[in-house]
Design an enzyme around this catalytic site. Structure first.
Site, mmCIF file in Angstrom:
data_model
loop_
_atom_site.group_PDB
_atom_site.id
_atom_site.type_symbol
_atom_site.label_atom_id
_atom_site.label_comp_id
_atom_site.label_asym_id
_atom_site.label_seq_id
_atom_site.Cartn_x
_atom_site.Cartn_y
_atom_site.Cartn_z
ATOM 1 N N HIS A 56 0.897 -1.162 -0.199
ATOM 2 C CA HIS A 56 0.099 -0.053 -0.192
ATOM 3 C C HIS A 56 0.912 1.245 0.012
ATOM 4 O O HIS A 56 1.711 1.334 1.001
ATOM 5 C CB HIS A 56 -0.941 0.042 1.339
ATOM 6 C CG HIS A 56 -1.945 -1.178 1.225
ATOM 7 N ND1 HIS A 56 -2.133 -1.875 2.383
ATOM 8 C CD2 HIS A 56 -2.560 -1.701 0.457
ATOM 9 C CE1 HIS A 56 -3.136 -2.707 2.255
ATOM 10 N NE2 HIS A 56 -3.182 -2.691 1.153
ATOM 11 N N GLU A 59 1.361 4.073 2.996
ATOM 12 C CA GLU A 59 2.057 3.598 4.175
ATOM 13 C C GLU A 59 3.706 3.797 4.252
ATOM 14 O O GLU A 59 4.332 2.793 3.948
ATOM 15 C CB GLU A 59 1.572 2.019 4.570
ATOM 16 C CG GLU A 59 0.056 1.915 4.461
ATOM 17 C CD GLU A 59 -0.455 0.519 4.450
ATOM 18 O OE1 GLU A 59 0.534 -0.425 4.492
ATOM 19 O OE2 GLU A 59 -1.537 0.435 4.570
ATOM 20 N N HIS A 151 3.542 -2.838 7.112
ATOM 21 C CA HIS A 151 2.618 -1.882 6.797
ATOM 22 C C HIS A 151 2.286 -0.810 8.020
ATOM 23 O O HIS A 151 3.000 -1.007 8.915
ATOM 24 C CB HIS A 151 1.261 -2.717 6.734
ATOM 25 C CG HIS A 151 1.058 -3.805 5.738
ATOM 26 N ND1 HIS A 151 0.419 -3.407 4.347
ATOM 27 C CD2 HIS A 151 1.687 -4.743 5.384
ATOM 28 C CE1 HIS A 151 0.367 -4.553 3.442
ATOM 29 N NE2 HIS A 151 1.130 -5.331 4.109
ATOM 30 N N GLU A 215 1.667 -4.834 11.242
ATOM 31 C CA GLU A 215 1.542 -3.294 11.203
ATOM 32 C C GLU A 215 2.300 -2.647 12.398
ATOM 33 O O GLU A 215 2.043 -2.898 13.446
ATOM 34 C CB GLU A 215 0.029 -3.314 11.511
ATOM 35 C CG GLU A 215 -0.977 -4.114 10.739
ATOM 36 C CD GLU A 215 -1.322 -3.329 9.428
ATOM 37 O OE1 GLU A 215 -0.774 -2.292 9.209
ATOM 38 O OE2 GLU A 215 -2.120 -3.989 8.377
#
Length: 337
Positions: A56, A59, A151, A215
Protein backbone atom coordinates in the site's frame (compact mmCIF):
# COMPACT_ATOMS: atom_id res chain seq x y z
CA UNK A 1 29.66 7.26 0.76
CA UNK A 2 27.73 10.48 0.24
CA UNK A 3 24.08 10.06 -0.67
CA UNK A 4 24.37 10.41 -4.44
CA UNK A 5 21.86 7.63 -5.04
CA UNK A 6 18.49 7.30 -3.33
CA UNK A 7 16.74 3.95 -3.77
CA UNK A 8 13.29 5.47 -3.19
CA UNK A 9 13.88 8.25 -5.72
CA UNK A 10 15.14 5.60 -8.18
CA UNK A 11 12.01 3.52 -7.62
CA UNK A 12 9.64 6.47 -7.98
CA UNK A 13 11.43 7.71 -11.11
CA UNK A 14 10.99 4.33 -12.77
CA UNK A 15 7.29 4.28 -11.87
CA UNK A 16 6.88 7.73 -13.40
CA UNK A 17 8.98 6.88 -16.45
CA UNK A 18 11.55 9.55 -15.52
CA UNK A 19 15.29 9.21 -16.01
CA UNK A 20 17.44 8.49 -12.95
CA UNK A 21 20.95 7.06 -12.41
CA UNK A 22 21.21 3.28 -12.57
CA UNK A 23 21.35 1.28 -9.36
CA UNK A 24 25.00 1.27 -8.18
CA UNK A 25 26.99 -1.84 -9.05
CA UNK A 26 27.64 -3.93 -5.96
CA UNK A 27 29.12 -7.44 -5.86
CA UNK A 28 26.48 -8.73 -3.44
CA UNK A 29 23.42 -7.12 -5.02
CA UNK A 30 21.11 -8.34 -7.79
CA UNK A 31 18.29 -6.06 -8.95
CA UNK A 32 15.30 -8.21 -9.93
CA UNK A 33 13.14 -5.23 -10.86
CA UNK A 34 12.53 -1.65 -9.83
CA UNK A 35 12.36 -1.69 -6.04
CA UNK A 36 13.10 -5.44 -5.84
CA UNK A 37 16.66 -5.95 -4.63
CA UNK A 38 18.34 -9.20 -3.55
CA UNK A 39 21.52 -9.20 -1.45
CA UNK A 40 23.75 -12.24 -0.99
CA UNK A 41 26.28 -12.38 1.88
CA UNK A 42 29.93 -12.97 1.05
CA UNK A 43 30.05 -15.93 3.43
CA UNK A 44 27.63 -18.83 3.82
CA UNK A 45 24.19 -18.17 5.29
CA UNK A 46 21.30 -20.16 6.73
CA UNK A 47 18.37 -17.76 6.36
CA UNK A 48 16.42 -16.39 3.39
CA UNK A 49 14.67 -13.20 4.54
CA UNK A 50 12.14 -11.11 2.62
CA UNK A 51 11.34 -7.60 3.87
CA UNK A 52 8.53 -6.07 1.80
CA UNK A 53 6.82 -2.71 2.03
CA UNK A 54 4.60 -0.44 -0.08
CA UNK A 55 2.03 -3.07 -0.95
CA UNK A 56 0.00 0.00 0.00
CA UNK A 57 1.75 3.11 -1.27
CA UNK A 58 0.61 5.57 1.41
CA UNK A 59 2.08 3.49 4.26
CA UNK A 60 5.29 5.45 4.36
CA UNK A 61 7.13 4.46 7.55
CA UNK A 62 7.92 0.91 6.38
CA UNK A 63 9.10 2.34 3.05
CA UNK A 64 11.50 4.60 4.92
CA UNK A 65 12.75 1.68 7.05
CA UNK A 66 13.47 -0.45 3.98
CA UNK A 67 15.04 2.49 2.11
CA UNK A 68 17.38 3.21 5.00
CA UNK A 69 18.44 -0.44 5.31
CA UNK A 70 19.31 -0.60 1.62
CA UNK A 71 21.24 2.67 1.90
CA UNK A 72 23.15 1.27 4.90
CA UNK A 73 24.22 -1.72 2.78
CA UNK A 74 25.33 0.59 -0.05
CA UNK A 75 27.18 2.82 2.43
CA UNK A 76 28.95 -0.17 4.00
CA UNK A 77 27.47 0.47 7.46
CA UNK A 78 25.26 -2.65 7.41
CA UNK A 79 27.03 -5.92 6.67
CA UNK A 80 24.66 -8.58 5.41
CA UNK A 81 25.20 -12.13 6.73
CA UNK A 82 21.89 -13.65 5.59
CA UNK A 83 20.28 -13.63 2.16
CA UNK A 84 17.70 -10.84 1.97
CA UNK A 85 15.21 -9.66 -0.63
CA UNK A 86 13.96 -6.10 -0.21
CA UNK A 87 10.70 -5.39 -2.03
CA UNK A 88 9.14 -1.95 -2.57
CA UNK A 89 6.06 -3.63 -3.88
CA UNK A 90 3.79 -1.01 -5.49
CA UNK A 91 5.78 2.03 -6.69
CA UNK A 92 2.84 3.42 -8.69
CA UNK A 93 0.75 3.78 -5.55
CA UNK A 94 3.65 5.66 -3.90
CA UNK A 95 3.63 8.09 -6.83
CA UNK A 96 -0.15 8.45 -6.49
CA UNK A 97 0.16 8.93 -2.72
CA UNK A 98 -2.66 6.44 -2.27
CA UNK A 99 -3.26 3.02 -0.76
CA UNK A 100 -3.48 1.62 -4.29
CA UNK A 101 -3.98 2.90 -7.83
CA UNK A 102 -6.85 0.69 -9.00
CA UNK A 103 -7.06 -2.45 -6.85
CA UNK A 104 -5.90 -3.39 -3.34
CA UNK A 105 -2.75 -5.37 -4.13
CA UNK A 106 -2.91 -7.25 -0.83
CA UNK A 107 -5.96 -9.11 -2.16
CA UNK A 108 -4.18 -10.30 -5.32
CA UNK A 109 -1.74 -13.02 -4.23
CA UNK A 110 -1.95 -16.80 -4.30
CA UNK A 111 -3.12 -16.58 -7.89
CA UNK A 112 -5.87 -13.99 -7.33
CA UNK A 113 -4.05 -11.71 -9.78
CA UNK A 114 -5.42 -13.91 -12.58
CA UNK A 115 -8.89 -12.40 -12.04
CA UNK A 116 -8.00 -9.04 -13.62
CA UNK A 117 -5.57 -7.09 -15.76
CA UNK A 118 -4.85 -3.87 -13.88
CA UNK A 119 -1.29 -2.78 -13.22
CA UNK A 120 -1.64 -4.15 -9.69
CA UNK A 121 -2.88 -7.53 -10.95
CA UNK A 122 0.08 -7.74 -13.32
CA UNK A 123 2.64 -6.68 -10.75
CA UNK A 124 1.34 -9.03 -8.04
CA UNK A 125 2.02 -11.89 -10.46
CA UNK A 126 5.58 -10.60 -10.93
CA UNK A 127 6.12 -10.29 -7.18
CA UNK A 128 5.08 -13.92 -6.73
CA UNK A 129 7.70 -14.94 -9.31
CA UNK A 130 10.38 -12.88 -7.54
CA UNK A 131 9.57 -14.56 -4.22
CA UNK A 132 9.83 -17.97 -5.91
CA UNK A 133 13.11 -17.01 -7.59
CA UNK A 134 14.60 -15.82 -4.30
CA UNK A 135 13.63 -18.83 -2.21
CA UNK A 136 14.41 -21.47 -4.83
CA UNK A 137 17.80 -20.00 -5.78
CA UNK A 138 19.14 -20.35 -2.23
CA UNK A 139 22.17 -22.57 -1.63
CA UNK A 140 21.44 -26.21 -0.93
CA UNK A 141 21.02 -27.36 2.65
CA UNK A 142 18.70 -26.81 5.57
CA UNK A 143 17.53 -23.20 5.53
CA UNK A 144 15.01 -20.98 7.29
CA UNK A 145 12.65 -18.83 5.25
CA UNK A 146 11.10 -15.61 6.52
CA UNK A 147 8.84 -12.92 5.07
CA UNK A 148 7.82 -9.81 6.99
CA UNK A 149 5.38 -7.71 4.97
CA UNK A 150 5.53 -4.28 6.63
CA UNK A 151 2.51 -1.99 6.83
CA UNK A 152 0.95 0.85 8.78
CA UNK A 153 -2.79 0.93 9.47
CA UNK A 154 -5.40 3.41 8.23
CA UNK A 155 -6.57 4.25 11.76
CA UNK A 156 -5.26 4.32 15.32
CA UNK A 157 -5.10 1.10 17.28
CA UNK A 158 -5.62 0.25 20.93
CA UNK A 159 -2.48 -1.85 20.39
CA UNK A 160 -0.26 0.40 18.29
CA UNK A 161 1.73 -2.41 16.66
CA UNK A 162 0.35 -5.83 15.78
CA UNK A 163 0.96 -8.64 13.33
CA UNK A 164 -1.29 -11.01 11.40
CA UNK A 165 -0.18 -14.65 11.58
CA UNK A 166 -1.37 -16.33 8.36
CA UNK A 167 -3.48 -19.49 8.46
CA UNK A 168 -1.21 -22.41 9.39
CA UNK A 169 -3.15 -25.33 7.87
CA UNK A 170 -2.78 -27.32 11.08
CA UNK A 171 0.87 -26.44 11.69
CA UNK A 172 1.75 -25.11 15.16
CA UNK A 173 2.62 -21.51 15.91
CA UNK A 174 6.25 -20.74 16.70
CA UNK A 175 7.45 -19.38 20.03
CA UNK A 176 10.63 -18.06 18.42
CA UNK A 177 8.66 -15.95 15.96
CA UNK A 178 6.35 -14.58 18.65
CA UNK A 179 9.41 -13.64 20.70
CA UNK A 180 11.13 -12.03 17.71
CA UNK A 181 8.06 -9.91 17.00
CA UNK A 182 7.79 -8.92 20.67
CA UNK A 183 11.41 -7.75 20.50
CA UNK A 184 10.32 -5.66 17.50
CA UNK A 185 7.71 -4.04 19.74
CA UNK A 186 4.93 -6.15 18.23
CA UNK A 187 3.37 -8.11 21.07
CA UNK A 188 -0.19 -8.30 19.70
CA UNK A 189 -0.92 -11.10 17.22
CA UNK A 190 -4.04 -11.73 15.16
CA UNK A 191 -4.50 -15.34 14.03
CA UNK A 192 -5.98 -15.84 10.58
CA UNK A 193 -8.20 -18.93 10.55
CA UNK A 194 -8.60 -19.38 6.79
CA UNK A 195 -6.58 -19.00 3.58
CA UNK A 196 -6.33 -15.45 2.28
CA UNK A 197 -4.89 -13.67 -0.75
CA UNK A 198 -2.40 -11.55 1.22
CA UNK A 199 1.31 -11.39 0.40
CA UNK A 200 2.36 -12.95 3.72
CA UNK A 201 -0.03 -15.89 3.33
CA UNK A 202 1.40 -16.56 -0.15
CA UNK A 203 4.95 -16.95 1.18
CA UNK A 204 3.78 -18.93 4.19
CA UNK A 205 1.64 -21.39 2.27
CA UNK A 206 3.59 -21.75 -0.97
CA UNK A 207 7.12 -21.79 0.47
CA UNK A 208 6.77 -22.71 4.14
CA UNK A 209 8.16 -19.34 5.23
CA UNK A 210 7.59 -17.89 8.67
CA UNK A 211 5.60 -14.98 7.32
CA UNK A 212 3.58 -12.14 8.84
CA UNK A 213 1.72 -9.01 7.90
CA UNK A 214 3.26 -6.55 10.38
CA UNK A 215 1.36 -3.36 11.24
CA UNK A 216 3.83 -0.90 12.75
CA UNK A 217 1.59 2.06 13.52
CA UNK A 218 -0.63 4.53 11.70
CA UNK A 219 -0.44 5.83 8.13
CA UNK A 220 1.29 9.21 7.86
CA UNK A 221 2.74 11.18 4.92
CA UNK A 222 6.44 11.06 4.12
CA UNK A 223 8.41 13.24 6.50
CA UNK A 224 5.78 13.07 9.25
CA UNK A 225 6.75 9.71 10.79
CA UNK A 226 8.34 9.69 14.23
CA UNK A 227 10.97 7.10 13.34
CA UNK A 228 11.88 6.62 17.00
CA UNK A 229 8.61 4.69 17.32
CA UNK A 230 9.97 2.12 14.83
CA UNK A 231 13.45 1.84 16.36
CA UNK A 232 12.92 -1.57 17.96
CA UNK A 233 11.61 -3.11 14.74
CA UNK A 234 14.39 -1.49 12.70
CA UNK A 235 17.01 -2.84 15.11
CA UNK A 236 15.64 -6.39 15.07
CA UNK A 237 15.27 -6.60 11.29
CA UNK A 238 18.84 -5.39 10.92
CA UNK A 239 20.00 -7.93 13.49
CA UNK A 240 18.15 -10.70 11.66
CA UNK A 241 19.97 -10.05 8.38
CA UNK A 242 23.36 -9.01 9.76
CA UNK A 243 24.12 -11.73 12.33
CA UNK A 244 24.94 -15.40 11.95
CA UNK A 245 22.86 -16.36 15.00
CA UNK A 246 20.08 -14.17 16.32
CA UNK A 247 20.03 -14.11 20.12
CA UNK A 248 16.51 -13.95 21.55
CA UNK A 249 15.23 -14.13 25.14
CA UNK A 250 13.19 -17.05 26.38
CA UNK A 251 9.54 -17.17 25.35
CA UNK A 252 7.42 -15.34 27.94
CA UNK A 253 3.66 -15.88 27.83
CA UNK A 254 3.01 -12.61 29.63
CA UNK A 255 4.45 -10.54 26.77
CA UNK A 256 1.78 -11.48 24.23
CA UNK A 257 -1.82 -10.62 23.38
CA UNK A 258 -3.32 -13.18 20.98
CA UNK A 259 -6.57 -12.51 19.14
CA UNK A 260 -8.70 -14.93 17.16
CA UNK A 261 -11.05 -13.92 14.35
CA UNK A 262 -14.74 -14.26 15.19
CA UNK A 263 -16.31 -13.01 11.98
CA UNK A 264 -15.46 -11.49 8.64
CA UNK A 265 -18.03 -8.95 7.47
CA UNK A 266 -17.93 -8.34 3.71
CA UNK A 267 -19.50 -5.49 1.82
CA UNK A 268 -21.98 -7.03 -0.62
CA UNK A 269 -24.25 -4.05 -1.33
CA UNK A 270 -23.83 -0.48 -2.60
CA UNK A 271 -25.61 0.72 0.52
CA UNK A 272 -23.12 -0.23 3.23
CA UNK A 273 -22.19 1.61 6.41
CA UNK A 274 -20.33 1.04 9.63
CA UNK A 275 -22.24 2.05 12.73
CA UNK A 276 -19.35 3.79 14.48
CA UNK A 277 -17.20 6.88 13.75
CA UNK A 278 -14.15 6.80 11.50
CA UNK A 279 -11.84 7.61 14.42
CA UNK A 280 -12.69 4.47 16.42
CA UNK A 281 -9.41 2.60 16.91
CA UNK A 282 -8.59 -0.94 15.88
CA UNK A 283 -9.15 -3.45 18.73
CA UNK A 284 -11.85 -1.28 20.33
CA UNK A 285 -14.25 -3.59 22.25
CA UNK A 286 -18.02 -3.45 21.72
CA UNK A 287 -20.78 -4.74 23.94
CA UNK A 288 -22.83 -7.77 23.05
CA UNK A 289 -25.81 -6.81 20.89
CA UNK A 290 -24.39 -3.50 19.59
CA UNK A 291 -24.96 -2.78 15.92
CA UNK A 292 -21.68 -2.85 13.99
CA UNK A 293 -22.59 -2.55 10.32
CA UNK A 294 -25.50 -2.43 7.89
CA UNK A 295 -25.10 -4.06 4.47
CA UNK A 296 -28.19 -3.26 2.43
CA UNK A 297 -30.95 -4.66 4.62
CA UNK A 298 -28.66 -6.97 6.63
CA UNK A 299 -27.62 -5.85 10.10
CA UNK A 300 -24.53 -7.16 11.88
CA UNK A 301 -24.58 -7.08 15.68
CA UNK A 302 -21.93 -8.01 18.24
CA UNK A 303 -22.40 -11.69 19.08
CA UNK A 304 -19.83 -12.30 21.84
CA UNK A 305 -18.82 -10.43 24.96
CA UNK A 306 -15.72 -8.24 24.46
CA UNK A 307 -15.80 -8.65 20.69
CA UNK A 308 -13.39 -6.13 19.14
CA UNK A 309 -13.23 -4.56 15.69
CA UNK A 310 -10.23 -4.47 13.39
CA UNK A 311 -9.52 -3.22 9.85
CA UNK A 312 -12.89 -1.43 9.45
CA UNK A 313 -13.23 0.17 6.02
CA UNK A 314 -16.68 0.95 4.62
CA UNK A 315 -15.19 2.08 1.30
CA UNK A 316 -13.86 -1.26 0.10
CA UNK A 317 -15.05 -2.64 -3.22
CA UNK A 318 -18.21 -4.75 -3.20
CA UNK A 319 -17.26 -8.33 -2.37
CA UNK A 320 -14.30 -7.37 -0.19
CA UNK A 321 -13.87 -7.46 3.57
CA UNK A 322 -15.14 -4.36 5.34
CA UNK A 323 -14.58 -5.43 8.94
CA UNK A 324 -13.15 -8.18 11.12
CA UNK A 325 -14.24 -8.90 14.66
CA UNK A 326 -11.87 -10.61 17.09
CA UNK A 327 -11.71 -11.87 20.67
CA UNK A 328 -8.67 -12.41 22.86
CA UNK A 329 -7.41 -15.97 23.17
CA UNK A 330 -5.33 -17.23 26.13
CA UNK A 331 -1.77 -17.89 24.95
CA UNK A 332 -1.91 -21.22 26.80
CA UNK A 333 -4.53 -22.44 24.30
CA UNK A 334 -2.17 -22.07 21.34
CA UNK A 335 -0.49 -25.05 19.73
CA UNK A 336 3.10 -23.85 20.12
CA UNK A 337 6.41 -25.32 19.08
Amino acid sequence: MSRTFDVLEWTIAAARGDSYPDFPEHPQITVYDTGVIAIEPEQGSSKDVILSCAVHGDETAPIELVRDMIHAVLDGTLEIRQRVLFMIANPWSIVAGKRFVEVNMNRLFSGAHATGDTLEHQHAAKLERYVERFYTSAPAGQRQRYHYDLHTAIRDSAYEKFAVYPFRHGQPYKREQLTFLAECGVSTILLNQAPTTTFSYFSSHQFGADAFTVELGKVRPFGQNDMSRFAAADHMFRQLISTETLELPEFDVSRHHIFDVCRTIDRTQTEFRLNFPDDVANFTPFSQGELLAVDGTTEYHVEQAQERIIFPNANVAIGQRALLTVTELPVAELDLV
